[in-house]
Design a protein around this motif. Sequence first.
Motif, mmCIF file in Angstrom:
data_model
loop_
_atom_site.group_PDB
_atom_site.id
_atom_site.type_symbol
_atom_site.label_atom_id
_atom_site.label_comp_id
_atom_site.label_asym_id
_atom_site.label_seq_id
_atom_site.Cartn_x
_atom_site.Cartn_y
_atom_site.Cartn_z
ATOM 1 N N ASN A 79 0.793 -1.189 -0.018
ATOM 2 C CA ASN A 79 -0.009 -0.070 -0.062
ATOM 3 C C ASN A 79 0.816 1.329 -0.114
ATOM 4 O OD1 ASN A 79 -2.622 1.375 0.087
ATOM 5 N ND2 ASN A 79 -2.385 1.775 2.064
ATOM 6 N N GLU A 80 2.104 1.082 -0.133
ATOM 7 C CA GLU A 80 3.019 2.233 -0.418
ATOM 8 C C GLU A 80 3.657 2.379 -1.694
ATOM 9 O OE1 GLU A 80 3.554 0.441 2.766
ATOM 10 O OE2 GLU A 80 2.294 1.888 3.944
ATOM 11 N N SER A 81 4.106 3.401 -2.175
ATOM 12 C CA SER A 81 4.673 3.670 -3.526
ATOM 13 C C SER A 81 5.851 4.051 -2.995
ATOM 14 C CB SER A 81 4.135 4.799 -4.486
ATOM 15 O OG SER A 81 4.737 5.048 -5.546
ATOM 16 N N ILE A 82 7.007 3.620 -3.889
ATOM 17 C CA ILE A 82 8.371 3.816 -3.664
ATOM 18 C C ILE A 82 9.077 4.418 -4.787
ATOM 19 C CG2 ILE A 82 10.652 3.111 -2.937
ATOM 20 C CD1 ILE A 82 9.377 0.861 -1.324
ATOM 21 N N ARG A 83 9.764 5.420 -4.975
ATOM 22 C CA ARG A 83 10.262 6.336 -6.157
ATOM 23 C C ARG A 83 11.625 6.754 -5.543
ATOM 24 N NH1 ARG A 83 6.934 10.165 -9.828
ATOM 25 N NH2 ARG A 83 5.819 8.268 -9.973
ATOM 26 N N ILE A 84 12.815 6.548 -6.505
ATOM 27 C CA ILE A 84 14.119 6.730 -6.186
ATOM 28 C C ILE A 84 14.555 7.680 -7.409
ATOM 29 C CG2 ILE A 84 16.377 6.129 -5.839
ATOM 30 C CD1 ILE A 84 15.131 3.535 -4.596
ATOM 31 N N TYR A 85 15.113 8.873 -6.967
ATOM 32 C CA TYR A 85 15.675 9.830 -7.852
ATOM 33 C C TYR A 85 17.120 9.937 -8.078
ATOM 34 C CZ TYR A 85 10.924 11.928 -8.722
ATOM 35 O OH TYR A 85 9.517 11.986 -8.835
ATOM 36 N N ASP A 86 17.823 10.279 -8.793
ATOM 37 C CA ASP A 86 19.279 10.686 -8.898
ATOM 38 C C ASP A 86 19.246 11.999 -8.544
ATOM 39 O OD1 ASP A 86 21.913 11.493 -9.789
ATOM 40 O OD2 ASP A 86 22.037 9.451 -10.849
ATOM 41 N N ALA A 87 20.159 12.147 -7.423
ATOM 42 C CA ALA A 87 19.885 13.492 -6.793
ATOM 43 C C ALA A 87 21.001 14.484 -7.659
ATOM 44 C CB ALA A 87 20.815 13.434 -5.465
ATOM 45 N N VAL A 141 8.850 7.909 -0.617
ATOM 46 C CA VAL A 141 7.872 6.970 -0.271
ATOM 47 C C VAL A 141 6.443 7.707 0.307
ATOM 48 C CG1 VAL A 141 7.359 4.936 1.389
ATOM 49 C CG2 VAL A 141 9.588 5.701 0.642
ATOM 50 N N SER A 142 5.427 6.956 -0.642
ATOM 51 C CA SER A 142 4.075 7.714 -0.405
ATOM 52 C C SER A 142 3.252 6.614 -0.001
ATOM 53 C CB SER A 142 3.750 8.725 -1.382
ATOM 54 O OG SER A 142 3.645 7.843 -2.680
ATOM 55 N N GLY A 143 1.836 7.032 0.328
ATOM 56 C CA GLY A 143 0.913 5.940 0.575
ATOM 57 C C GLY A 143 -0.321 6.445 1.474
ATOM 58 N N ILE A 144 -1.472 6.103 1.386
ATOM 59 C CA ILE A 144 -2.489 6.211 1.950
ATOM 60 C C ILE A 144 -2.810 5.430 3.105
ATOM 61 C CG2 ILE A 144 -5.156 6.396 1.856
ATOM 62 C CD1 ILE A 144 -4.660 6.917 -1.316
ATOM 63 N N ASP A 145 -3.111 5.784 4.141
ATOM 64 C CA ASP A 145 -3.217 5.203 5.617
ATOM 65 C C ASP A 145 -4.766 4.776 5.618
ATOM 66 O OD1 ASP A 145 -3.014 4.068 7.953
ATOM 67 O OD2 ASP A 145 -2.787 5.966 9.065
ATOM 68 N N ARG A 146 -5.030 3.820 4.846
ATOM 69 C CA ARG A 146 -6.404 3.344 5.153
ATOM 70 C C ARG A 146 -6.864 2.910 6.381
ATOM 71 N NH1 ARG A 146 -4.634 2.191 -0.023
ATOM 72 N NH2 ARG A 146 -5.932 3.161 -1.925
ATOM 73 N N THR A 147 -5.943 2.347 7.063
ATOM 74 C CA THR A 147 -6.467 1.799 8.388
ATOM 75 C C THR A 147 -6.686 2.870 9.315
ATOM 76 O OG1 THR A 147 -5.202 -0.553 8.030
ATOM 77 C CG2 THR A 147 -5.438 0.449 10.156
#
Length: 455
Positions: A79-87, A141-147
């Motif tokens: 339930n979380e999205s992970i994205r990595i950028y080159d700084a 990292v992003s997500g929706i706290d559904r619980t």
Amino acid sequence: MNLKNKLAVNSTLLFAFIAGLLMAGSFLLFRSHMKDLYFDNLEDHAMTAALFYFEKDEIKEMNSARYQQIELQYKRINNESIRIYDARTNKIYINDTIDFQLSDKDLEHIKKEKLFTFTRDKRQFVALFYNDNQGDFIIVVSGIDRTGNHQLEILGFMFVLFYLAGIPLNYLLGTFLARQTFRPFTEVIAKVNTITTENLHSRLEIPQTSSKDEIKELATTFNYLLERLENGIMIQNNFIKNASHELKTPLTIIIGDIDVALQQPRTNEQYEQILKSLRKDTLHLKATLEGLLVLSGLELSEPQQMETVRIDEILWNVLEKKAIEYPESKVSVNLNAITDQEDLLSVHANKHMLFIALYNLLDNAIKFSSPAPVEVFVLSNEGKLVIKITDQGPGISDPDKESIFDLFFRSDNTRHIQGQGLGLFITIQILKLHTINLIVDSELGKGTSFSLVFP
């Protein structure tokens, strides 16, 4: 709306305001706490992702079990999205499936802050700047706290339910308690409604409680009011009963003297004699009216008219008046017994009223004692000021002692002495207002003594 309903409504409104404030505050505080917890959770996931992607070679070489644990934690991230950028290039190193874009300005801000949290729509984001031997990276990292959101919905629903149920329940309980609280007042009102001018002697029952509550204070105050009303009605009845006679008698005599004088011509000496008789009866009528006026003013007197006065100064003023009115009278004053306690001579009283009381007592003493002298003693008894006025008049019989303070009362053995029967009645009313105790000591043929004991 009566007081019971007003009390119930006001208590309900107060409950609604306070309960609504507490519930809204609790809900907002809990939501903020849940949001912070989820940010912490996202931050942990961002660090786990960093270790999983950039530190796996080093951790495998040093501790294979530790890497397996990190890998297991990473796989549990759901339930979380992970994205990595080159700084350095701001290009996406690892993409995810959600639709959002971070601008170069956002990425520069993350580089500066090292750790940045924010929310867009309902999704929460944690951006972490991570420095590795392979380069610098930004992990988002992003997500929706559904619980958490579900728990907030349940909490909000419970708060609304309890709030809506609590308002009518509070009103019902408030109405019940208001009725219980005001029940004694209802009983007092019912009792008061039974009191008329025919039964002013009735009194409210005082609650037998050790504490001083409002009901007890109300009943006591109302009983005091009834006592004053009863006294006023009694005075009024006595006045109607006796005043007509007291005022009619001198008027009848005056009219009779005038009629007799007009029947035939008379000499100057006879006219002078008639005028003297008319003057005497007119003065008697005037004194009666003045006494009634004083009595009226006495009923309207207020406690705030009290002040600190010197009783000896009032006494000397009375004696001066009496010396002019009765030049042949003999009055001796003895202050020797109180010379060492002069502070007792200062009393809290209404100066004008106290003058009238002492004036009336000395007036009676001089009239009944003449030509014998009158003695006035000012002394101290058990730390209290006492003024004792003693005459050598005919005295007062035991049956009359109970009536001498009644309105318009005249004793049979003193009717030959001019008076209106008002003086002692007015005096006792004044002394009651000042809580001064009056003691009468008299014996037929041996004179009378009036003692004023000050509080």
